[in-house]
Design a protein around this motif. Structure first.
Motif, PDB file in Angstrom:
ATOM      1  N   LYS A  60       0.835  -1.200   0.000  1.00 12.36           N
ATOM      2  CA  LYS A  60       0.000   0.000   0.000  1.00 12.36           C
ATOM      3  C   LYS A  60       0.873   1.255   0.000  1.00 12.36           C
ATOM      4  O   LYS A  60       0.615   2.199  -0.747  1.00 12.36           O
ATOM      5  N   MET A  61       1.943   1.263   0.825  1.00 14.21           N
ATOM      6  CA  MET A  61       2.852   2.400   0.874  1.00 14.21           C
ATOM      7  C   MET A  61       3.519   2.614  -0.491  1.00 14.21           C
ATOM      8  O   MET A  61       3.556   3.720  -1.015  1.00 14.21           O
ATOM      9  N   LEU A  62       4.003   1.531  -1.083  1.00 13.64           N
ATOM     10  CA  LEU A  62       4.681   1.627  -2.369  1.00 13.64           C
ATOM     11  C   LEU A  62       3.703   2.029  -3.469  1.00 13.64           C
ATOM     12  O   LEU A  62       4.041   2.850  -4.332  1.00 13.64           O
ATOM     13  N   ALA A  63       2.491   1.505  -3.435  1.00 14.78           N
ATOM     14  CA  ALA A  63       1.473   1.855  -4.429  1.00 14.78           C
ATOM     15  C   ALA A  63       1.103   3.333  -4.331  1.00 14.78           C
ATOM     16  O   ALA A  63       0.893   3.989  -5.355  1.00 14.78           O
ATOM     17  N   GLN A  64       1.044   3.863  -3.110  1.00 16.53           N
ATOM     18  CA  GLN A  64       0.746   5.286  -2.936  1.00 16.53           C
ATOM     19  C   GLN A  64       1.875   6.144  -3.485  1.00 16.53           C
ATOM     20  O   GLN A  64       1.630   7.170  -4.112  1.00 16.53           O
ATOM     21  N   MET A  65       3.110   5.707  -3.263  1.00 14.12           N
ATOM     22  CA  MET A  65       4.262   6.457  -3.778  1.00 14.12           C
ATOM     23  C   MET A  65       4.274   6.467  -5.301  1.00 14.12           C
ATOM     24  O   MET A  65       4.669   7.445  -5.922  1.00 14.12           O
ATOM     25  N   CYS A  66       3.862   5.352  -5.888  1.00 13.08           N
ATOM     26  CA  CYS A  66       3.903   5.193  -7.340  1.00 13.08           C
ATOM     27  C   CYS A  66       2.560   5.521  -7.991  1.00 13.08           C
ATOM     28  O   CYS A  66       2.369   5.246  -9.177  1.00 13.08           O
ATOM     29  N   SER A  67       1.647   6.089  -7.223  1.00 11.48           N
ATOM     30  CA  SER A  67       0.311   6.404  -7.719  1.00 11.48           C
ATOM     31  C   SER A  67       0.402   7.212  -9.012  1.00 11.48           C
ATOM     32  O   SER A  67       1.139   8.182  -9.107  1.00 11.48           O
ATOM     33  N   GLY A  68      -0.357   6.792 -10.000  1.00 10.90           N
ATOM     34  CA  GLY A  68      -0.337   7.462 -11.293  1.00 10.90           C
ATOM     35  C   GLY A  68       0.685   6.872 -12.245  1.00 10.90           C
ATOM     36  O   GLY A  68       0.652   7.142 -13.439  1.00 10.90           O
ATOM     37  N   TYR A  69       1.591   6.063 -11.722  1.00  9.92           N
ATOM     38  CA  TYR A  69       2.626   5.457 -12.555  1.00  9.92           C
ATOM     39  C   TYR A  69       2.451   3.947 -12.694  1.00  9.92           C
ATOM     40  O   TYR A  69       3.110   3.326 -13.515  1.00  9.92           O
ATOM     41  N   VAL A  70       1.592   3.360 -11.859  1.00 12.16           N
ATOM     42  CA  VAL A  70       1.379   1.912 -11.891  1.00 12.16           C
ATOM     43  C   VAL A  70      -0.109   1.614 -12.012  1.00 12.16           C
ATOM     44  O   VAL A  70      -0.947   2.423 -11.609  1.00 12.16           O
ATOM     45  N   ASP A  71      -0.428   0.443 -12.567  1.00 16.71           N
ATOM     46  CA  ASP A  71      -1.825   0.037 -12.675  1.00 16.71           C
ATOM     47  C   ASP A  71      -2.131  -1.093 -11.689  1.00 16.71           C
ATOM     48  O   ASP A  71      -1.247  -1.535 -10.941  1.00 16.71           O
ATOM     49  N   ASP A  72      -3.369  -1.535 -11.686  1.00 16.66           N
ATOM     50  CA  ASP A  72      -3.811  -2.550 -10.715  1.00 16.66           C
ATOM     51  C   ASP A  72      -3.099  -3.887 -10.898  1.00 16.66           C
ATOM     52  O   ASP A  72      -2.802  -4.567  -9.915  1.00 16.66           O
ATOM     53  N   THR A  73      -2.837  -4.270 -12.134  1.00 13.15           N
ATOM     54  CA  THR A  73      -2.147  -5.551 -12.344  1.00 13.15           C
ATOM     55  C   THR A  73      -0.714  -5.482 -11.812  1.00 13.15           C
ATOM     56  O   THR A  73      -0.215  -6.465 -11.270  1.00 13.15           O
ATOM     57  N   PHE A  74      -0.098  -4.334 -11.934  1.00 14.53           N
ATOM     58  CA  PHE A  74       1.254  -4.179 -11.410  1.00 14.53           C
ATOM     59  C   PHE A  74       1.233  -4.192  -9.881  1.00 14.53           C
ATOM     60  O   PHE A  74       2.132  -4.743  -9.253  1.00 14.53           O
TER      61      PHE A  74
END
Length: 178
Positions: A60-74
């Motif tokens: 969740k922390m990493l997904a928030q940091m990468c928000s807008g750069y990654v999709d759900d499958t990633f």
């Protein structure tokens, strides 16, 4: 102790197979690049090593940091890495993913060191000759290295072609020592 390359290989292979099947190899390369850069920052690396955080919290922390750069499958891929405590392997996975992508596309990045800067025409001629010899599309990366004195030094994966004056002088010195 197991080598990080050995640990990262199955993840890179799985990611590449999924991405290439979905026609998203370039998008996945970008997402891997961004997330690999993120996990290499000291603050993030420290948080990923925090045993108090669950694997879901780390994702969740990493997904928030990468928000807008990654999709759900990633993000699902990140969850798989995290559940196996392998998020720190993202830079290794990126490197191996890049190799797999280049192999699939029959491309090869080639470092061309010269004593002087090459013209665009010279670089294009060299790339065409290397492409023919290596049976791949060559992407030359020119590097000026005045220590070569003259000639050039080519690094294409494991192949090294040294036709520099410095290299020839070193060979001559070795021959004279023998």
């Amino acid at each position: 102790m197991i080598n990080t390359i050995t640990l990262g290989r199955p993840y890179a292979k799985a990611a590449f197979e999924f991405a290439s099947t979905a026609g998203q190899a370039d998008a996945w390369l970008a997402m891997l690049s961004f997330s690999a850069a993120a996990v290499q920052t000291p603050e993030v690396a420290q948080q990923l090593g925090n045993p108090a955080l669950t694997s879901e919290q780390k994702v969740k922390m990493l997904a928030q940091m990468c928000s807008g750069y990654v999709d759900d499958t990633f993000i699902s891929f990140l969850s798989t890495l995290s559940s196996n405590d392998r998020l720190s392997l993202l830079p290794v996975v990126l490197k191996q993913f890049t190799v797999l992508k280049a192999e699939a596309e029959s491309t090869l990045d080639v470092e061309v060191q010269t004593a002087f800067e090459l013209t665009a025409e010279q670089l294009q001629t060299l790339a065409a000759a290397l492409s023919k010899r290596l049976a791949r599309t060559v992407q030359p990366k020119p590097v000026v290295n005045a220590a070569l004195i003259g000639g050039l030094l080519i690094r294409a994966g494991d192949l090294v072609i040294d036709s520099s004056v410095r290299g020839k002088l070193n060979k001559l010195a070795e021959a004279l020592k023998s």
